[in-house]
Design a protein around this motif. Structure first.
Motif, PDB file in Angstrom:
ATOM      1  N   ALA A  39      37.478  -9.850  -1.995  1.00 49.43           N
ATOM      2  CA  ALA A  39      37.979 -10.734  -3.042  1.00 49.43           C
ATOM      3  C   ALA A  39      36.922 -10.955  -4.126  1.00 49.43           C
ATOM      4  O   ALA A  39      37.239 -10.984  -5.325  1.00 49.43           O
ATOM      5  N   ARG A  80      41.927 -15.783  -0.105  1.00 49.06           N
ATOM      6  CA  ARG A  80      42.335 -15.974  -1.502  1.00 49.06           C
ATOM      7  C   ARG A  80      41.302 -16.852  -2.190  1.00 49.06           C
ATOM      8  O   ARG A  80      41.022 -17.972  -1.738  1.00 49.06           O
ATOM      9  N   THR A 135      42.852 -12.289   5.581  1.00 48.66           N
ATOM     10  CA  THR A 135      43.160 -12.387   4.158  1.00 48.66           C
ATOM     11  C   THR A 135      42.459 -13.616   3.601  1.00 48.66           C
ATOM     12  O   THR A 135      42.517 -14.696   4.190  1.00 48.66           O
ATOM     13  N   ASN A 149      43.187 -11.953  -4.123  1.00 49.58           N
ATOM     14  CA  ASN A 149      43.255 -11.817  -2.676  1.00 49.58           C
ATOM     15  C   ASN A 149      42.293 -10.723  -2.217  1.00 49.58           C
ATOM     16  O   ASN A 149      42.094  -9.727  -2.926  1.00 49.58           O
ATOM     17  N   GLY A 189      48.445 -10.004   0.642  1.00 49.03           N
ATOM     18  CA  GLY A 189      47.983 -10.985   1.607  1.00 49.03           C
ATOM     19  C   GLY A 189      49.109 -11.780   2.221  1.00 49.03           C
ATOM     20  O   GLY A 189      48.869 -12.757   2.933  1.00 49.03           O
TER      21      GLY A 189
END
Length: 522
Positions: free
Chosen positions: A498, A470, A468, A479, A282
């Motif tokens: 994720a 997280r 991306t 991620n 990421g």
């Protein structure tokens, strides 16, 4: 130019060990295996697969990579402790070419504050750890942590001790990125000249980039006699990162006039490796990053464009093709068939099974109906996203988002969870928030969003978005990535990717061997 054996520079890649120590860069086992496969295709000499004692996950990673890799040496890190070394040796058993990399700090500050050991005790620990490692493997590397802040006389004694105990590689790392090229080169020259048996080991560099000098320091050490460089893809690593492998390899290749040495690196694989590591971690590659940045081979200035059109060498010191880029702009479109798509995937370095190929081709055709120009980057993002999500327990089946000028939005989301479709409609403060809220309502738990990042894969208002996400939940940090021509859909796919990783981690949680705190080298 013909070079002797001593002019070969070993490339020691530590993306999977030191690179993963970047905050937020944790990788799954499958992701590490994919990266190891690409590193081997690049002909990396040594792959540092992990820190076997750190956790069961790291142990399993070193073991699986040892089973998978055939041509590169596989290495595991270990502190100067017999238990660490035993654990590393166990993980490396399947490797065709195993290496144990053990280390201990040698600077006055580290010995006093961190180790709380006298210099004589450190020398004794070096002897015991290296000789113990040699009981398991013939290839043992020893590192003097914080070498650049170590007294030179003591550093020579430590190196001499390690070589006498059986170390075949000596690493003198700039652990905190403190050195400058002249100083770092002088350290190598002094140690090589003053340690009597220095010719019995290969000397190695490991530089951090705190002052932006990691690559410069590494190359200075090569000119001073080092014959191994430790580095990472895209320069990822703790704090400001490590020396970037792509920069090391291309600097040696491009400036052979002043560095008459060679590496085995297949440089045409560089972009593939860079994109994979960026996708997995990421960590987006900055546009002006050397070698692999989006602007590395781009020219906007009229003077530059004129020069490049007349002769590319006017402003390009290496060719895009040499690092795995294609000069072609528009290479595929909605009228392209399966054969052309398969050839393009092969050119980009992908080998897909039948099911994955059919799904990717279906998405490619759908993209072609909505996007005028399809670039290599579009296909790469599409395939990476499809392959990453194909086996997930939870998948995004459909998403419709409705927004108003006052910022309110609601999202109509359908997820497939263990093969069964579930649907909900949820409001949020904007379309992405609404989509994420809907996903959380469907999965039944509420992870904390630590990062949400979006960038356009190519230029233009019809560009695909690559997102991306997280997430943190119950002590786990993961991620997820997603790509789609609709930004909200890309964000939802990244969020769900994720979530799938979180579920896998929770399912695998079990009591077992664990070390909560480990000291790190490099």
């Amino acid at each position: 130019m013909s070079h002797s054996q001593t002019d070969h520079i070993k490339i020691f890649d530590t993306t999977l060990r030191d690179g993963e120590q970047s905050p937020g860069a944790s990788m799954t086992l499958d992701e590490k295996l994919k990266i190891a496969e690409v590193l081997e295709a690049m002909k990396v000499d040594v792959i540092e697969a992990g820190f076997a004692i750190a956790s069961n996950g790291d142990f399993e990673c070193v073991k699986k990579i040892s089973e998978q890799v055939k041509d590169s040496t596989v290495c595991s890190l270990a502190r100067a402790a017999l238990g660490d070394i035993d654990r590393a040796a166990e993980a490396l058993k399947p490797a065709r070419s195993p290496r144990i990399h053990t280390f201990i700090a040698t600077s006055p500050l580290h010995m006093k504050v961190k180790l709380q050991m006298e210099p004589a005790a450190v020398l004794e620990a070096i002897h015991h750890s290296v000789s113990h490692a040699r009981r398991f493997v013939d290839d043992v590397e020893w590192s003097a942590e914080d070498a650049t802040r170590t007294d030179l006389d003591f550093l020579c004694k430590a190196v001499d001790t390690a070589i006498k105990a059986g170390a075949t590689t000596i690493n003198l790392p700039d652990t905190v990125g403190y050195g400058v090229p002249e100083e770092y080169a002088a350290m190598f020259k002094h140690v090589i000249e003053n340690v009597v048996n220095s010719d019995k080991a290969i000397f190695s560099t490991h530089c951090h980039n705190d002052l932006g000098l990691a690559v410069a320091n590494s190359l200075a050490a090569v000119n001073a006699g080092a014959r191994q460089v430790e580095c990472t893809i895209n320069g990822i690593g703790e704090r400001a990162g490590n020396a970037a492998m792509e920069e090391i390899a291309m600097a040696i290749k491009t400036r052979s006039d002043i560095m008459p040495v060679t590496t085995k690196i297949e440089t045409t694989e560089i972009m593939r490796a860079s994109r994979l590591v960026s996708t997995v971690t990421g960590f987006a590659v900055q546009n002006n990053k050397a070698i692999v940045g989006a602007n590395a081979f781009a020219h906007e200035s009229g003077i530059h464009q004129d020069g490049v059109l007349k002769n590319a060498e006017t402003y390009e010191i290496m060719t895009p093709e040499s690092v795995g880029l294609s000069r072609s702009v528009l290479v595929m479109g909605k009228h392209s068939g399966r054969h052309a798509f398969a050839d393009k995937l092969k050119e980009l370095g992908y080998e897909l099974g039948d099911n994955a190929f059919q799904e990717c081709f279906k998405r490619f055709k759908a993209l072609g109906d909505r996007k005028k120009n399809i670039y290599d980057e579009d296909i790469i993002a599409l395939v990476d996203d499809e392959v990453a999500t194909a086996e997930n327990k939870i998948q995004v089946m459909s998403l419709n988002t409705y927004t108003s000028s006052d910022g309110r939005a609601f999202s109509d989301v359908t997820l497939s969870i263990d093969g069964k479709d579930r649907k909900t409609v949820v409001y949020g403060a904007g379309p992405v928030d609404a989509a994420f809220n809907a996903i959380k309502a469907l999965i039944g738990f509420y992870p904390h969003l630590q990062l949400f990042q979006v960038h356009a894969v190519t230029a233009g208002t019809d560009a695909q978005a690559e997102c991306t996400v997280r997430l943190e939940d119950d002590g786990y940090l993961v991620n997820g990535q997603g790509a789609h021509e609709d930004t909200v859909t890309a964000a939802a796919r990244a969020y769900v990717a994720a979530v799938n990783k979180l579920i896998v981690k929770k399912e695998k949680r079990a009591p077992g061997h664990r070390v909560d705190s480990v000291q790190k080298t490099g």
